[in-house]
Design an enzyme around this catalytic site. Structure first.
Site, PDB file in Angstrom:
ATOM      1  N   ARG A  64       0.832  -1.206   0.000  1.00  0.00           N
ATOM      2  CA  ARG A  64       0.000   0.000   0.000  1.00  0.00           C
ATOM      3  C   ARG A  64       0.868   1.259   0.000  1.00  0.00           C
ATOM      4  NH1 ARG A  64       1.210   2.386   4.092  1.00  0.00           N
ATOM      5  NH2 ARG A  64       0.030   4.170   3.296  1.00  0.00           N
ATOM      6  N   ALA A 113       2.806   5.571  -3.916  1.00  0.00           N
ATOM      7  CA  ALA A 113       4.071   5.419  -4.650  1.00  0.00           C
ATOM      8  C   ALA A 113       4.442   3.946  -4.776  1.00  0.00           C
ATOM      9  CB  ALA A 113       5.183   6.185  -3.935  1.00  0.00           C
ATOM     10  N   ARG A 125      -6.955  -1.087  -7.350  1.00  0.00           N
ATOM     11  CA  ARG A 125      -7.361   0.040  -6.492  1.00  0.00           C
ATOM     12  C   ARG A 125      -7.726   1.201  -7.403  1.00  0.00           C
ATOM     13  NH1 ARG A 125      -4.395   1.253  -1.131  1.00  0.00           N
ATOM     14  NH2 ARG A 125      -6.469   2.089  -0.718  1.00  0.00           N
ATOM     15  N   CYS A 168      -2.074   9.486   8.110  1.00  0.00           N
ATOM     16  CA  CYS A 168      -1.842   8.235   7.385  1.00  0.00           C
ATOM     17  C   CYS A 168      -0.349   7.906   7.343  1.00  0.00           C
ATOM     18  CB  CYS A 168      -2.447   8.301   5.983  1.00  0.00           C
ATOM     19  SG  CYS A 168      -2.618   6.673   5.209  1.00  0.00           S
ATOM     20  N   ASP A 183      -2.794  10.824  -3.018  1.00  0.00           N
ATOM     21  CA  ASP A 183      -3.123   9.727  -3.929  1.00  0.00           C
ATOM     22  C   ASP A 183      -3.366  10.290  -5.319  1.00  0.00           C
ATOM     23  OD1 ASP A 183      -3.498   6.992  -2.353  1.00  0.00           O
ATOM     24  OD2 ASP A 183      -3.965   8.683  -1.061  1.00  0.00           O
TER      25      ASP A 183
HETATM   26  P1  RI2 Z   1       2.877   7.748  -0.567  1.00  0.00           P
HETATM   27  C1  RI2 Z   1      -1.982   6.184   1.002  1.00  0.00           C
HETATM   28  O1  RI2 Z   1      -3.086   5.427   0.601  1.00  0.00           O
HETATM   29  C2  RI2 Z   1      -2.355   7.394   1.813  1.00  0.00           C
HETATM   30  O2  RI2 Z   1      -3.538   8.039   1.385  1.00  0.00           O
HETATM   31  C3  RI2 Z   1      -1.138   8.240   1.590  1.00  0.00           C
HETATM   32  O3  RI2 Z   1      -1.318   9.592   1.924  1.00  0.00           O
HETATM   33  C4  RI2 Z   1      -0.935   8.017   0.100  1.00  0.00           C
HETATM   34  O4  RI2 Z   1      -1.220   6.643  -0.105  1.00  0.00           O
HETATM   35  C5  RI2 Z   1       0.380   8.401  -0.447  1.00  0.00           C
HETATM   36  O5  RI2 Z   1       1.398   7.541   0.008  1.00  0.00           O
HETATM   37  P2  RI2 Z   1      -3.345   3.889   1.087  1.00  0.00           P
HETATM   38  O6  RI2 Z   1      -2.595   3.005   0.097  1.00  0.00           O
HETATM   39  O7  RI2 Z   1       2.834   7.513  -2.034  1.00  0.00           O
HETATM   40  O8  RI2 Z   1      -2.892   3.716   2.502  1.00  0.00           O
HETATM   41  O9  RI2 Z   1       3.306   9.148  -0.228  1.00  0.00           O
HETATM   42  O10 RI2 Z   1      -4.836   3.733   0.936  1.00  0.00           O
HETATM   43  O11 RI2 Z   1       3.704   6.702   0.145  1.00  0.00           O
END
Ligand code: RI2
Length: 311
Positions: free
Chosen positions: A21, A24, A64, A128, A197
């Protein structure tokens, strides 16, 4: 089912279940999975190769729906060229490697750019678990600035627990709060830093559910609100007028025993939208920009022509 397809489906499932998750990482994992798949399949010719990798790309895209890093990564990998199998394979693998390298470099660069805005003694609130927002925080700490972080739990998946463990490992003073404590602590905060996101054409932010409420509290208390986003988090589709789909996840993530209740349902949106008016700056690898410049980023960095779209 062939082994390459089994492996691809396995990665797709790990993305869907959020074992993999973070926007990035989702993009890099999809690029890597597509590359492994392309190198492992044994098609009879180039047409079959194109069809098989096209199917694999669709499977990954379906995991997703919100994070545009996924579709941008896949689109970049799928821009491979080649008239024969070998050249197509190596072009695709190259594209995937380039995406991964670009992603890692961007996160480092955003750390450098964003950390310049942090002053010695600042209190930062984050929500998060964003690798990019944390890159800014870590770089500021590594450069000798004394900072303190307030991290939200980020229900229902508690990604805040990942964040506090990382901050603890880097030796950064951290306080964990429940999501609903943001209004109570916001007056102690110098800047909010969150990841992204999706950034839309008008500079609005789609990020983990709860972000918009934090932005509202920050706006009301005149606290700076910074977004950390690589350029592949900007959405070309929004220039074409499309709305960003908000992923709805399982009820059990919020209330595991929901099936015992007859008259209750759970609504579990994974993301919300923060209007661009509440955002002071978006730190990208090409500079710290006002949200109003998002259209230009999409046009210059991603190209927004319809041709070549995976979808
Ligand atoms: P990086 C996450 O989504 C969060 O919303 C977080 O802010 C975003 O991805 C960006 O994460 P999830 O996968 O790319 O937890 O900065 O639903 O790591």
């Amino acid at each position: 089912m062939t082994r390459p397809m089994e492996d691809l489906l396995d990665t797709a499932e790990r993305i869907r279940s959020m074992e993999i998750r973070g926007a990035a990482l989702i993009g890099r994992a999809a690029a890597g999975a597509l590359k492994e798949f392309a190198l492992a399949i044994e098609p009879s010719g180039i047409d079959e190769f194109n069809a098989e990798v096209g199917r694999a790309a669709e499977i990954l895209l379906d995991t997703r729906p919100t994070a545009v890093s996924l579709s941008n990564a896949i689109r970049m990998v799928m821009r491979y060229r080649g008239d024969d199998l070998d050249s197509a394979r190596s072009s695709l693998a190259n594209n995937a490697d380039q995406f991964v390298e670009r992603s890692l470099k961007a996160i480092e660069r955003i750390g450098e750019i964003g950390s310049r805005r942090i002053r010695d003694g600042d209190v930062i609130l984050t929500h998060c678990n964003s690798s990019v927002a944390l890159s800014i925080i870590r770089t500021a700490h590594d450069s000798g600035k004394e900072i303190k972080v307030i991290a939200t739990e980020s229900r229902p998946r508690y990604q805040g627990h990942l964040t506090i463990k990382m901050l603890d490992g880097w030796g950064i003073e951290t306080e964990l709060v429940v999501d609903s404590a943001v209004r109570t602590v916001i007056n102690e905060v110098d800047e909010v830093i969150v990841g992204a996101d999706v950034i839309t054409a008008n500079g609005s932010l789609v990020n983990k559910i709860g972000t918009a409420q934090i932005a509202l509290a920050a706006h009301e208390s005149r606290t700076s609100f910074m977004v950390a986003a690589e350029t592949y988090k900007f959405s070309p589709e929004t220039i074409m007028g499309e709305l960003v789909p908000i992923e709805m996840r399982a009820a059990e993530e919020v209330y595991p025993k929901i099936s015992e209740l007859k008259h209750v349902r759970v609504r579990n949106p994974a993301f919300d939208v923060t209007p661009h008016q509440y955002i002071d700056v978006i730190c990208t690898e090409v500079g710290a920009i006002p949200p109003e410049m998002s259209y230009l980023i999409i046009k210059e960095m991603l190209g927004w022509e319809i041709e070549g779209r995976v979808r």
